[in-house]
Design a protein around this motif. Sequence first.
Motif, PDB file in Angstrom:
ATOM      1  N   GLN A  77      16.896 -11.612 -28.837  1.00 32.52           N
ATOM      2  CA  GLN A  77      18.160 -10.923 -28.607  1.00 32.52           C
ATOM      3  C   GLN A  77      18.195 -10.218 -27.257  1.00 32.52           C
ATOM      4  O   GLN A  77      19.273 -10.057 -26.669  1.00 32.52           O
ATOM      5  CB  GLN A  77      18.423  -9.916 -29.720  1.00 32.52           C
ATOM      6  N   SER A  78      17.038  -9.828 -26.755  1.00 27.49           N
ATOM      7  CA  SER A  78      16.990  -9.154 -25.456  1.00 27.49           C
ATOM      8  C   SER A  78      17.427 -10.080 -24.330  1.00 27.49           C
ATOM      9  O   SER A  78      18.014  -9.646 -23.335  1.00 27.49           O
ATOM     10  CB  SER A  78      15.571  -8.645 -25.176  1.00 27.49           C
ATOM     11  N   ASP A 111      25.661  -7.073 -31.160  1.00 30.03           N
ATOM     12  CA  ASP A 111      26.183  -6.848 -29.815  1.00 30.03           C
ATOM     13  C   ASP A 111      25.679  -7.886 -28.816  1.00 30.03           C
ATOM     14  O   ASP A 111      26.305  -8.110 -27.780  1.00 30.03           O
ATOM     15  CB  ASP A 111      25.853  -5.425 -29.328  1.00 30.03           C
ATOM     16  N   PHE A 112      24.560  -8.553 -29.139  1.00 28.65           N
ATOM     17  CA  PHE A 112      24.050  -9.557 -28.199  1.00 28.65           C
ATOM     18  C   PHE A 112      24.759 -10.905 -28.351  1.00 28.65           C
ATOM     19  O   PHE A 112      24.621 -11.777 -27.511  1.00 28.65           O
ATOM     20  CB  PHE A 112      22.530  -9.733 -28.361  1.00 28.65           C
ATOM     21  N   CYS A 179      14.353   1.006 -21.375  1.00 26.06           N
ATOM     22  CA  CYS A 179      15.118   0.790 -20.148  1.00 26.06           C
ATOM     23  C   CYS A 179      15.196   2.034 -19.263  1.00 26.06           C
ATOM     24  O   CYS A 179      16.104   2.173 -18.432  1.00 26.06           O
ATOM     25  CB  CYS A 179      16.522   0.256 -20.440  1.00 26.06           C
ATOM     26  N   TRP A 248      13.333  -6.457 -32.871  1.00 24.19           N
ATOM     27  CA  TRP A 248      13.830  -7.608 -32.122  1.00 24.19           C
ATOM     28  C   TRP A 248      14.291  -8.676 -33.113  1.00 24.19           C
ATOM     29  O   TRP A 248      13.985  -8.619 -34.299  1.00 24.19           O
ATOM     30  CB  TRP A 248      12.729  -8.192 -31.222  1.00 24.19           C
ATOM     31  N   ASN A 319      16.402  -0.859 -30.818  1.00 22.93           N
ATOM     32  CA  ASN A 319      16.624  -2.292 -30.784  1.00 22.93           C
ATOM     33  C   ASN A 319      16.349  -2.814 -29.381  1.00 22.93           C
ATOM     34  O   ASN A 319      16.911  -2.303 -28.399  1.00 22.93           O
ATOM     35  CB  ASN A 319      18.065  -2.626 -31.187  1.00 22.93           C
ATOM     36  N   ARG A 321      16.454  -4.734 -25.998  1.00 26.37           N
ATOM     37  CA  ARG A 321      17.508  -5.338 -25.193  1.00 26.37           C
ATOM     38  C   ARG A 321      16.989  -5.523 -23.773  1.00 26.37           C
ATOM     39  O   ARG A 321      15.980  -4.936 -23.387  1.00 26.37           O
ATOM     40  CB  ARG A 321      18.763  -4.470 -25.183  1.00 26.37           C
ATOM     41  N   CYS A 323      17.216  -4.872 -19.803  1.00 24.15           N
ATOM     42  CA  CYS A 323      17.671  -3.707 -19.036  1.00 24.15           C
ATOM     43  C   CYS A 323      18.596  -4.140 -17.897  1.00 24.15           C
ATOM     44  O   CYS A 323      18.717  -5.327 -17.586  1.00 24.15           O
ATOM     45  CB  CYS A 323      16.465  -2.960 -18.473  1.00 24.15           C
TER      46      CYS A 323
END
Length: 340
Positions: A77-78, A111-112, A179, A248, A319, A321, A323
């Motif tokens: 997802q990142s 959101d991803f 981040c 993740w 969660n 993500r 950066c």
Amino acid sequence: MKLSGLMVALFATTTAAHAEGVLNIYNWGDYTNPELIEKFEKTYDVKVTMTDYDSNETALAKARLGNTGFDIAVPSQSHLPIWIAEGLLLETNPGQMENGKNIAPDWADPDFDPGRKYSAPWQHGTIGIAVNTDVYKGPLDSWAIAFDPPAELQGKVNVVPEMSDIIFGAIAYNGGELCSADEEILKKAHATLVNAKQHWAAMEYGTIELMLAGDFAATIDWNGSAMRQRLENPAITYVHPKEGVATWSDNVVVLKEAQNVENAKLFQNFIMDPENAALISAFARYANGIAGSEEFMPEDMKGAPELTIAEHARANTVNMRICDPEVQDIYTRIWTDVLK
């Protein structure tokens, strides 16, 4: 009503064209249940080929080059928003597929990938540390096990070389947030990693066999991998670091250059069936995002400590993500220095 011979033949040809053929999957190594693939092949008369990768960066770089020959990939997802933004994926709308109704509410509109336009859930978990408690009998609650190893673990620690996960751990260990661009925090995180490396045995992905063989006594790892280790050696315990735990998920997408699009869509729908999602989890030992799969899961996964974040770490769970680009560039420079 009986179909004429011509209509039967035409119908059979149309069905075969939809399902027969091949599917080329690009996925993390040691992460796909062979039983799942065999079931898919038999169900749809599709021959599946599997190719492994070892990091999000490797998979993304390969996709960017093009002409991969792959139909499906499984980014985290990142990194998935990058694949979407760079136009590397087909919009297949898994959320609207027949089995899209089985996606658990928490995973239906992430959101991803809002609305699940590109991705179907694969598995999700956490990043932490697996420790052999026959070797180390101290506290099991901190990133210090890997970043400031006690004497009994020095020279016996492995670190999976997944940049985002490891830098997150180092930042969290020094009191920063995911981040973070704070200069002092990043200096401390950099120093932590550089100084810790002298006490590491390796930076390897293949943790399960090496932990079980005793080559490593601790490894930064993911919870499903740690569970597979514990099932073979009860002395191995999974640590949720109190300073910060990142969650993740990995997700099945169809490449824009895919040559077997219909078969790829069939696979996305196939893995959202609860019984098939349970097959995925039964092999790699991670949770999945499909409601109803629990009843098909192995008994030893129910209540497994690796799948529930420890109380001491819950307040500092985030969660994972990607950066902002300028921050990501700093992390890349730090990582490059660590790898020297």
